[in-house]
Design a protein around this motif. Structure first.
Motif, mmCIF file in Angstrom:
data_model
loop_
_atom_site.group_PDB
_atom_site.id
_atom_site.type_symbol
_atom_site.label_atom_id
_atom_site.label_comp_id
_atom_site.label_asym_id
_atom_site.label_seq_id
_atom_site.Cartn_x
_atom_site.Cartn_y
_atom_site.Cartn_z
ATOM 1 N N ALA A 132 -5.571 -1.103 2.656
ATOM 2 C CA ALA A 132 -5.890 -1.424 1.143
ATOM 3 C C ALA A 132 -5.881 -2.843 0.548
ATOM 4 O O ALA A 132 -5.918 -3.067 -0.503
ATOM 5 C CB ALA A 132 -4.732 -0.380 0.380
ATOM 6 N N LYS A 214 -10.414 14.980 -0.038
ATOM 7 C CA LYS A 214 -10.140 14.037 -1.337
ATOM 8 C C LYS A 214 -8.387 13.547 -1.281
ATOM 9 O O LYS A 214 -8.040 13.453 -2.275
ATOM 10 C CB LYS A 214 -10.736 14.373 -2.617
ATOM 11 N N ASP A 217 -7.905 7.933 -1.212
ATOM 12 C CA ASP A 217 -8.814 7.325 -2.418
ATOM 13 C C ASP A 217 -9.622 6.045 -1.598
ATOM 14 O O ASP A 217 -8.863 5.220 -1.185
ATOM 15 C CB ASP A 217 -7.997 6.705 -3.555
ATOM 16 N N THR A 218 -10.611 6.424 -1.124
ATOM 17 C CA THR A 218 -11.465 5.473 -0.483
ATOM 18 C C THR A 218 -11.927 4.361 -1.296
ATOM 19 O O THR A 218 -12.445 3.200 -0.545
ATOM 20 C CB THR A 218 -12.837 6.039 0.163
ATOM 21 N N SER A 219 -11.850 4.128 -2.578
ATOM 22 C CA SER A 219 -11.948 2.899 -3.183
ATOM 23 C C SER A 219 -11.050 2.022 -3.115
ATOM 24 O O SER A 219 -11.083 0.836 -3.344
ATOM 25 C CB SER A 219 -12.295 3.476 -4.680
ATOM 26 N N LYS A 220 -9.672 2.640 -2.641
ATOM 27 C CA LYS A 220 -8.745 1.664 -2.299
ATOM 28 C C LYS A 220 -8.348 1.530 -0.696
ATOM 29 O O LYS A 220 -8.172 0.459 -0.139
ATOM 30 C CB LYS A 220 -7.528 2.168 -2.926
ATOM 31 N N HIS A 222 -9.743 1.796 3.172
ATOM 32 C CA HIS A 222 -10.845 1.957 3.628
ATOM 33 C C HIS A 222 -10.631 1.546 5.094
ATOM 34 O O HIS A 222 -9.753 0.917 5.495
ATOM 35 C CB HIS A 222 -11.986 0.930 3.205
#
Length: 297
Positions: A132, A214, A217-220, A222
């Motif tokens: 992250a 889900k 959180d792939t926005s954080k 990766h």
């Protein structure tokens, strides 16, 4: 001492009862082996939470029971070593193992443990390095950072990622700020997501499932690196299991058909497109990596 007719009758009944109990006890001493033949005892390495392992296995257990005519009992265990030891001591008949735990089982059973099938995906399995921290873009960026592996005996959560880190010139204990072991793949993702560590590694199958559900959180969090492919998971039986039962089990796995809706659901829970035969030689590379890492002598 004089016995009345009533007391003599009672004594006679007691003696007959004792004789019957003795005969029954003698008979029962022969029952465990026979009873064991009617129960298929199954477990799996705890690479995910016990409740998740139970959920994944339940439909497969019902399917195997129908195919073998046996009662199938799945027992989760606390650690990887317990599965290997239970298979070696005959407390388990069938176990879901990672590549490294299969190698350990092979050694512990003096080569008698038999890998029968693997998922098609396991012939080219990979691990994902996740973070992250936006400053971590390559393996080299891990220097001086905190890092989490899964369980020490995990193939995809520890052994093979460690091997590839070493191939990249990194020694985790020397080059990382600190090294943690989460115990399971989903726990590693949680470690990274919570900031407990700056990066970690887990198997691709669990990562994909967490993303699909889900639960990450792939926005954080990766993926910043992926290992080269290697052989991994398989279903292994103890070597002294009845050969006819071994063949039944192998056939049952190989007959799982994604075109059959019910069986498709079983395969989906196993994260498998289908099962294919496997053999001991497939895991020679993992054994070499384990010896290279000093994990086997």
């Amino acid at each position: 001492m004089t016995f009345t007719p009533a007391r003599r009758s009672a004594l006679k009944q007691a003696l007959l009862c004792c004789a019957a109990l003795t005969t029954l006890a003698s008979t029962l001493t022969c029952l465990p082996a026979a009873a064991a033949d009617k129960v298929l005892r199954v477990s799996a390495i705890p690479d995910e939470a016990p409740t998740e392992l139970q959920r994944k296995f339940a439909p497969l257990g019902e399917y195997l029971a129908a195919k073998t005519g046996m009662k199938v009992v799945f027992t989760p265990v606390s650690d990887y070593a317990a599965v290997v030891e239970s298979l070696a001591t005959g407390k388990l008949d069938l176990a879901w193992l990672g590549g490294f735990t299969y190698v350990q089982a092979k050694i512990r059973t003096h080569g008698t443990a038999i890998p029968i099938v693997q998922r098609e995906e396991d012939a080219r399995f990979t691990s994902k390095f996740i973070t992250a921290n936006p400053d971590i873009k390559t393996l080299a960026d891990l220097k001086g950072k905190s890092f989490a592996f899964g369980a020490p005996s995990s193939t995809s959560g520890s052994l093979m990622p460690r091997f590839y880190l070493q191939q990249a010139g990194l020694n985790p204990e020397n080059d990382f700020k600190n090294v943690a072991f989460s115990g399971a793949h989903d726990a590693t993702a949680a470690f990274v997501a919570s900031g407990k560590v700056e990066a970690g590694v887990l198997n691709t199958s669990v990562w994909d499932k967490l993303v699909e559900q889900k639960k990450v959180d792939t926005s954080k969090v990766h993926v910043f690196a992926t290992t080269p492919p290697y052989f991994d998971y398989n279903w292994t039986v103890r070597g002294d299991l009845n050969p006819a039962l071994i063949q039944k089990l192998k056939d049952a796995f190989l007959q799982l058909d994604p075109a059959n809706p019910q069986q498709k659901d079983i395969l989906a829970l196993q994260r498998a497109s289908r099962f294919i035969p496997t053999r001991a030689e497939n895991y020679d590379g993992i054994e070499k990596a384990a010896r290279s890492a000093g994990l086997l002598k």
